[in-house]
Design a protein around this motif. Structure first.
Motif, PDB file in Angstrom:
ATOM      1  N   GLY A 118       0.770  -1.298  -0.141  1.00  0.00           N
ATOM      2  CA  GLY A 118       0.114   0.183  -0.175  1.00  0.00           C
ATOM      3  C   GLY A 118       0.976   1.323   0.068  1.00  0.00           C
ATOM      4  N   THR A 119       2.021   1.247   0.540  1.00  0.00           N
ATOM      5  CA  THR A 119       2.728   2.328   0.762  1.00  0.00           C
ATOM      6  C   THR A 119       3.378   2.615  -0.617  1.00  0.00           C
ATOM      7  N   VAL A 120       3.674   1.577  -1.588  1.00  0.00           N
ATOM      8  CA  VAL A 120       4.341   1.669  -2.580  1.00  0.00           C
ATOM      9  C   VAL A 120       3.684   1.894  -4.016  1.00  0.00           C
ATOM     10  N   VAL A 121       2.651   0.967  -3.964  1.00  0.00           N
ATOM     11  CA  VAL A 121       1.993   0.845  -5.416  1.00  0.00           C
ATOM     12  C   VAL A 121       1.158   2.211  -5.728  1.00  0.00           C
ATOM     13  N   PRO A 122       0.206   2.790  -4.749  1.00  0.00           N
ATOM     14  CA  PRO A 122      -0.490   3.712  -5.279  1.00  0.00           C
ATOM     15  C   PRO A 122       0.200   5.143  -5.436  1.00  0.00           C
ATOM     16  N   ALA A 123       1.456   5.256  -4.847  1.00  0.00           N
ATOM     17  CA  ALA A 123       2.349   6.391  -4.911  1.00  0.00           C
ATOM     18  C   ALA A 123       3.121   6.132  -6.339  1.00  0.00           C
ATOM     19  N   ALA A 124       3.617   4.956  -6.518  1.00  0.00           N
ATOM     20  CA  ALA A 124       4.294   4.781  -7.974  1.00  0.00           C
ATOM     21  C   ALA A 124       3.400   4.832  -8.976  1.00  0.00           C
ATOM     22  N   TYR A 125       1.941   4.661  -9.015  1.00  0.00           N
ATOM     23  CA  TYR A 125       0.976   4.878 -10.098  1.00  0.00           C
ATOM     24  C   TYR A 125       0.504   6.298 -10.161  1.00  0.00           C
ATOM     25  N   LEU A 126       0.594   7.105  -9.146  1.00  0.00           N
ATOM     26  CA  LEU A 126      -0.052   8.350  -9.395  1.00  0.00           C
ATOM     27  C   LEU A 126       0.206   9.097 -10.536  1.00  0.00           C
ATOM     28  N   ARG A 127       1.420   9.432 -11.102  1.00  0.00           N
ATOM     29  CA  ARG A 127       1.910  10.106 -11.960  1.00  0.00           C
ATOM     30  C   ARG A 127       1.368   9.513 -13.214  1.00  0.00           C
ATOM     31  N   LEU A 128       1.473   8.090 -13.441  1.00  0.00           N
ATOM     32  CA  LEU A 128       0.931   7.489 -14.535  1.00  0.00           C
ATOM     33  C   LEU A 128      -0.544   7.585 -14.766  1.00  0.00           C
ATOM     34  N   HIS A 129      -0.836   7.550 -13.618  1.00  0.00           N
ATOM     35  CA  HIS A 129      -2.385   7.496 -13.678  1.00  0.00           C
ATOM     36  C   HIS A 129      -3.291   8.953 -14.198  1.00  0.00           C
ATOM     37  N   VAL A 130      -2.605  10.050 -13.538  1.00  0.00           N
ATOM     38  CA  VAL A 130      -2.726  11.463 -13.883  1.00  0.00           C
ATOM     39  C   VAL A 130      -2.409  11.675 -15.331  1.00  0.00           C
ATOM     40  N   ALA A 131      -1.142  11.290 -15.688  1.00  0.00           N
ATOM     41  CA  ALA A 131      -0.999  11.374 -17.239  1.00  0.00           C
ATOM     42  C   ALA A 131      -1.807  10.599 -18.372  1.00  0.00           C
ATOM     43  N   ALA A 132      -2.485   9.518 -17.696  1.00  0.00           N
ATOM     44  CA  ALA A 132      -3.272   8.829 -18.420  1.00  0.00           C
ATOM     45  C   ALA A 132      -4.863   9.432 -18.700  1.00  0.00           C
ATOM     46  N   GLY A 133      -4.916  10.471 -17.852  1.00  0.00           N
ATOM     47  CA  GLY A 133      -6.165  11.233 -17.937  1.00  0.00           C
ATOM     48  C   GLY A 133      -7.029  10.941 -16.413  1.00  0.00           C
ATOM     49  N   GLY A 134      -6.648  10.363 -15.753  1.00  0.00           N
ATOM     50  CA  GLY A 134      -7.153   9.792 -14.392  1.00  0.00           C
ATOM     51  C   GLY A 134      -7.254  11.067 -13.487  1.00  0.00           C
ATOM     52  N   THR A 135      -7.786  11.028 -12.431  1.00  0.00           N
ATOM     53  CA  THR A 135      -7.712  12.086 -11.392  1.00  0.00           C
ATOM     54  C   THR A 135      -7.468  11.332  -9.867  1.00  0.00           C
TER      55      THR A 135
END
Length: 263
Positions: A88-105
């Motif tokens: 939980g400490t690693v996965v959401p933080a690592a995915y945040l930038r990619l998620h926003v770049a792909a159009g997510g909020t």
């Protein structure tokens, strides 16, 4: 498709409907990331844990006097919480930038992470229940008396079903606690983020007490926790409340996390 042509799936949708559709899509993708990582890492974890546990039980019979307590129970009632917190400490933080770049909020990331935590927790709960059945059978085959000190005070198949539910709640909570800790450091920095850890750990303590497992239950003393039907009811309600609180503590700092451009 030529420029200016409307995609058939989005034709006729208002701007608000398009935003909601994008949020749902982003949440599904974020949930899938969490579930996929938990499934792979968790699967390997339980394979290794099972091999080690069987070796400990069989070895204790061959070279010692045997065991009178399950191996999972010796881990204060469950061992999955710690690697779930790390994930939980690693996965959401690592995915945040990619998620926003792909159009997510950030909102869809929170929604997806919570869903992923719940589904991943359910998988962990199922594996834990299956392991418990196998461990009890192994103890019986070796003429050992299997007992459990931690966990809600219910025996038989009802106890196994409750093990599934409570471990699912524990695993989901700890995953979100890890996400809240990471988001707190990301948003608040080292000093204030460290203070935020104290708040983020409250759901972990709550789900420990609710499930009668973990460090908080050890400190409080199992004899001081409610038993019987009241204990079961409070265990399930408290576990659900712990997930909700951990999700909120994750969402608060994430709403305003600054995303710096990659150099």
């Amino acid at each position: 498709m030529s420029a200016g042509t409307t995609h058939p799936v989005t034709a006729g949708l208002s701007r608000e409907e398009l935003v909601r559709a994008a949020d749902r899509r982003g949440a599904r993708q974020a949930a899938a990331v969490s579930v996929r990582v938990v499934s792979v890492i968790g699967g390997w974890y339980w394979v290794i844990f099972t091999v080690v546990a069987v070796s400990v039980v069989v070895g204790s019979v061959q070279f010692g006097s045997g065991l009178d307590q399950g191996v999972v129970d010796a881990q204060i009632g469950g061992s999955s919480r710690w690697f779930m917190m790390v994930l939980g400490t690693v996965v959401p933080a690592a995915y945040l930038r990619l998620h926003v770049a792909a159009g997510g909020t950030r909102r869809s990331l929170v929604t997806g992470t919570v869903r992923g935590a719940v589904v991943g927790g359910a998988l962990i709960g199922l594996v834990t229940a299956v392991y418990t059945v196998g461990e009890r059978a192994l103890f019986g085959a070796l003429d050992l008396t299997w007992s459990r000190e931690y966990g809600l005070p219910v025996d038989g198949y009802a106890g196994i079903a409750l093990t599934l539910l409570t471990e699912a709640l524990v695993a989901a909570t700890y995953y979100l606690v890890g996400a809240a800790i990471s988001a707190g450091y990301y948003r608040l920095g080292m000093v204030r983020g460290t203070v935020y850890v104290l708040a983020a750990l409250v759901p972990a303590a709550l789900v420990d007490l609710a499930s009668h497992t973990g460090v908080a239950a050890l400190i409080a003393g199992l004899d001081n926790l409610p038993d019987g039907g009241t204990g079961v009811l409070l265990g399930l309600v408290g576990g659900a409340a712990a997930i909700a609180l951990a999700a909120w503590l994750f969402s608060v700092p994430l709403r305003s996390v600054p995303l710096r451009p990659t150099p």
